[in-house]
Design a protein around this motif. Structure first.
Motif, PDB file in Angstrom:
ATOM      1  N   SER A  52       0.864  -1.179   0.000  1.00 36.01           N
ATOM      2  CA  SER A  52       0.000   0.000   0.000  1.00 36.01           C
ATOM      3  C   SER A  52       0.901   1.230   0.000  1.00 36.01           C
ATOM      4  CB  SER A  52      -0.924   0.009   1.230  1.00 36.01           C
ATOM      5  OG  SER A  52      -1.694   1.189   1.266  1.00 36.01           O
ATOM      6  N   ASP A 109      -3.038  10.463  -6.000  1.00 37.35           N
ATOM      7  CA  ASP A 109      -2.366   9.410  -6.764  1.00 37.35           C
ATOM      8  C   ASP A 109      -2.263   9.814  -8.230  1.00 37.35           C
ATOM      9  OD1 ASP A 109      -1.481   6.377  -6.797  1.00 37.35           O
ATOM     10  OD2 ASP A 109      -2.786   6.686  -8.537  1.00 37.35           O
ATOM     11  N   ASP A 111      -1.432   8.024 -10.924  1.00 36.62           N
ATOM     12  CA  ASP A 111      -2.022   7.059 -11.861  1.00 36.62           C
ATOM     13  C   ASP A 111      -3.527   7.269 -11.982  1.00 36.62           C
ATOM     14  OD1 ASP A 111       0.366   5.755 -12.529  1.00 36.62           O
ATOM     15  OD2 ASP A 111       0.219   4.393 -10.811  1.00 36.62           O
ATOM     16  N   THR A 126      -4.193   3.415  -1.725  1.00 32.71           N
ATOM     17  CA  THR A 126      -3.924   2.473  -2.805  1.00 32.71           C
ATOM     18  C   THR A 126      -3.492   1.125  -2.225  1.00 32.71           C
ATOM     19  OG1 THR A 126      -1.567   3.000  -3.044  1.00 32.71           O
ATOM     20  CG2 THR A 126      -3.121   4.387  -4.236  1.00 32.71           C
ATOM     21  N   GLU A 128      -1.852  -2.440  -3.926  1.00 32.08           N
ATOM     22  CA  GLU A 128      -1.337  -3.062  -5.141  1.00 32.08           C
ATOM     23  C   GLU A 128      -0.891  -4.484  -4.853  1.00 32.08           C
ATOM     24  OE1 GLU A 128       1.639  -0.792  -7.203  1.00 32.08           O
ATOM     25  OE2 GLU A 128       0.971   1.098  -6.302  1.00 32.08           O
ATOM     26  N   GLU A 130       0.490  -8.310  -7.239  1.00 36.03           N
ATOM     27  CA  GLU A 130       0.590  -9.091  -8.461  1.00 36.03           C
ATOM     28  C   GLU A 130      -0.144 -10.411  -8.263  1.00 36.03           C
ATOM     29  OE1 GLU A 130       4.682  -9.479  -9.538  1.00 36.03           O
ATOM     30  OE2 GLU A 130       5.043  -7.307  -9.449  1.00 36.03           O
ATOM     31  N   ILE A 165      -5.250  -2.389 -14.005  1.00 33.90           N
ATOM     32  CA  ILE A 165      -4.629  -3.694 -14.223  1.00 33.90           C
ATOM     33  C   ILE A 165      -3.763  -3.636 -15.479  1.00 33.90           C
ATOM     34  CG2 ILE A 165      -6.667  -4.551 -15.487  1.00 33.90           C
ATOM     35  CD1 ILE A 165      -6.041  -7.333 -14.338  1.00 33.90           C
ATOM     36  N   TYR A 174      -1.720   0.662 -17.977  1.00 32.94           N
ATOM     37  CA  TYR A 174      -2.827   0.319 -17.099  1.00 32.94           C
ATOM     38  C   TYR A 174      -4.166   0.450 -17.830  1.00 32.94           C
ATOM     39  CZ  TYR A 174      -0.566  -0.044 -12.483  1.00 32.94           C
ATOM     40  OH  TYR A 174       0.151  -0.451 -11.386  1.00 32.94           O
ATOM     41  N   ARG A 238      -0.407  -7.111 -12.589  1.00 36.11           N
ATOM     42  CA  ARG A 238      -0.432  -6.227 -11.425  1.00 36.11           C
ATOM     43  C   ARG A 238      -1.766  -5.506 -11.406  1.00 36.11           C
ATOM     44  NH1 ARG A 238       2.083  -3.689  -7.360  1.00 36.11           N
ATOM     45  NH2 ARG A 238       3.798  -5.157  -7.561  1.00 36.11           N
ATOM     46  N   ILE A 239      -2.386  -5.462 -10.229  1.00 37.32           N
ATOM     47  CA  ILE A 239      -3.634  -4.738 -10.062  1.00 37.32           C
ATOM     48  C   ILE A 239      -3.443  -3.677  -8.978  1.00 37.32           C
ATOM     49  CG2 ILE A 239      -4.644  -6.308  -8.335  1.00 37.32           C
ATOM     50  CD1 ILE A 239      -7.329  -5.922  -9.913  1.00 37.32           C
ATOM     51  N   LYS A 240      -4.041  -2.523  -9.182  1.00 41.23           N
ATOM     52  CA  LYS A 240      -3.916  -1.402  -8.247  1.00 41.23           C
ATOM     53  C   LYS A 240      -5.310  -0.868  -7.956  1.00 41.23           C
ATOM     54  CE  LYS A 240      -1.560   3.081  -7.678  1.00 41.23           C
ATOM     55  NZ  LYS A 240      -0.590   4.029  -8.266  1.00 41.23           N
ATOM     56  N   ILE A 242      -7.494   2.011  -6.132  1.00 38.59           N
ATOM     57  CA  ILE A 242      -7.250   3.394  -5.701  1.00 38.59           C
ATOM     58  C   ILE A 242      -8.564   4.106  -5.433  1.00 38.59           C
ATOM     59  CG2 ILE A 242      -5.969   5.522  -6.206  1.00 38.59           C
ATOM     60  CD1 ILE A 242      -4.983   4.130  -8.788  1.00 38.59           C
TER      61      ILE A 242
END
Length: 272
Positions: A52, A109, A111, A126, A128, A130, A165, A174, A238-240, A242
């Motif tokens: 995080s 953030d 992103d 956030t 995150e 994998e 993602i 992403y 990878r997923i984030k 937010i």
């Protein structure tokens, strides 16, 4: 017939107990990897590198955790919550004061701003990680609740979130999978709301569940929604997750993600 004083007290205690029993229970003591692996994922999914990078601890506020619930008016019995405020303030019935924890020392953030086009974000949380799944589709259920569903705020503010993602090697940018169903519109307080007379028209109001529903201190929320992504089997992604305030640090918002709803599917093609 008059009720005796001790009968009235007993009835009052029962009512208070019932109200308290219908509030969300918040647990902020679970380590983050445990929270994701134990309360989010279902099925054969390998989870790696949970972190995080941005959350309320920059200002001494815990802004993510586990929730459980036994009230029929809240659609998820348990799950993960991430918020732009303090998670220990979100449980209960709607109160008269707006939840507005955090200050400008708690950043937004970048992103989220790039993917949604929203600027000046603050108080981001956030998470995150994998994952590797042997399937070609992943999905999970969630809803947005917010103090921005007050007065005319949805017409002017856009507390936002995204579920981003991409392949873990960064070979593709992403992709946001938190979208209004069947559109490319990001979900936010200004993209899902009823008409606010004298200020703005309704936006995708079929996905707005209502005001002051209870179980949380937020003034409004969306209906449960589903995020879905197509992936390549056995490839790391990878997923984030937010959520952030926009333009100021006031009027907190939260994302509730249903426990064990991060599921995987495989498309075997047409029936034969």
């Amino acid at each position: 017939m008059k009720l005796k004083w001790y009968t009235l007290i007993f009835v009052g205690v029962l009512c208070i107990a019932k109200i308290n029993a219908q509030r969300l229970t918040i647990d902020n003591n679970q380590p983050l990897p445990e929270l994701i692996e134990g309360s989010f994922v279902e099925g054969c999914v390998e989870i790696l590198n949970v972190s995080s990078p941005i959350n309320g601890m920059a200002t001494g506020i815990e802004s993510y955790g586990y929730f459980s619930n036994n009230a029929p008016s809240f659609p998820f019995s348990e799950g993960i919550v991430i918020t732009t405020g303090a998670i220990n303030q979100i449980s209960g019935s709607v109160n008269g004061e707006l939840l507005s924890a955090g200050d400008e020392n708690w950043s937004g953030d970048p992103d989220l701003e790039v993917i949604t086009g929203v600027t000046e974000t603050f108080n981001a949380t956030t998470i995150e990680f994998e994952f590797i799944a042997g399937t070609n589709t992943i999905s999970f259920n969630y809803l947005l609740a917010s103090e921005e569903y007050s007065n005319h705020f949805p017409c002017e503010y856009s507390d936002s979130f995204a579920f981003l993602i991409h392949p873990a090697d960064g070979s593709k940018p992403y992709q946001n999978i938190a979208l209004i169903p069947n559109t490319t519109i990001p979900i936010a307080t200004n993209t899902i709301h009823q008409e606010i007379v004298g200020f703005c028209d309704a936006e995708n109001e079929e996905f707005f569940d209502g005001y002051n529903i209870g179980n949380t201190n937020f003034n409004g929320r969306t209906v449960p929604l589903t995020a879905t992504a197509n992936i390549e089997p056995n490839k790391p992604y990878r997923i984030k997750l937010i959520v952030a305030d926009q333009r100021d640090t006031l009027s907190d918002s939260a994302i509730f993600i249903e426990a064990h709803s991060f599921t995987t599917e495989i498309d075997l093609g047409p029936d034969i």
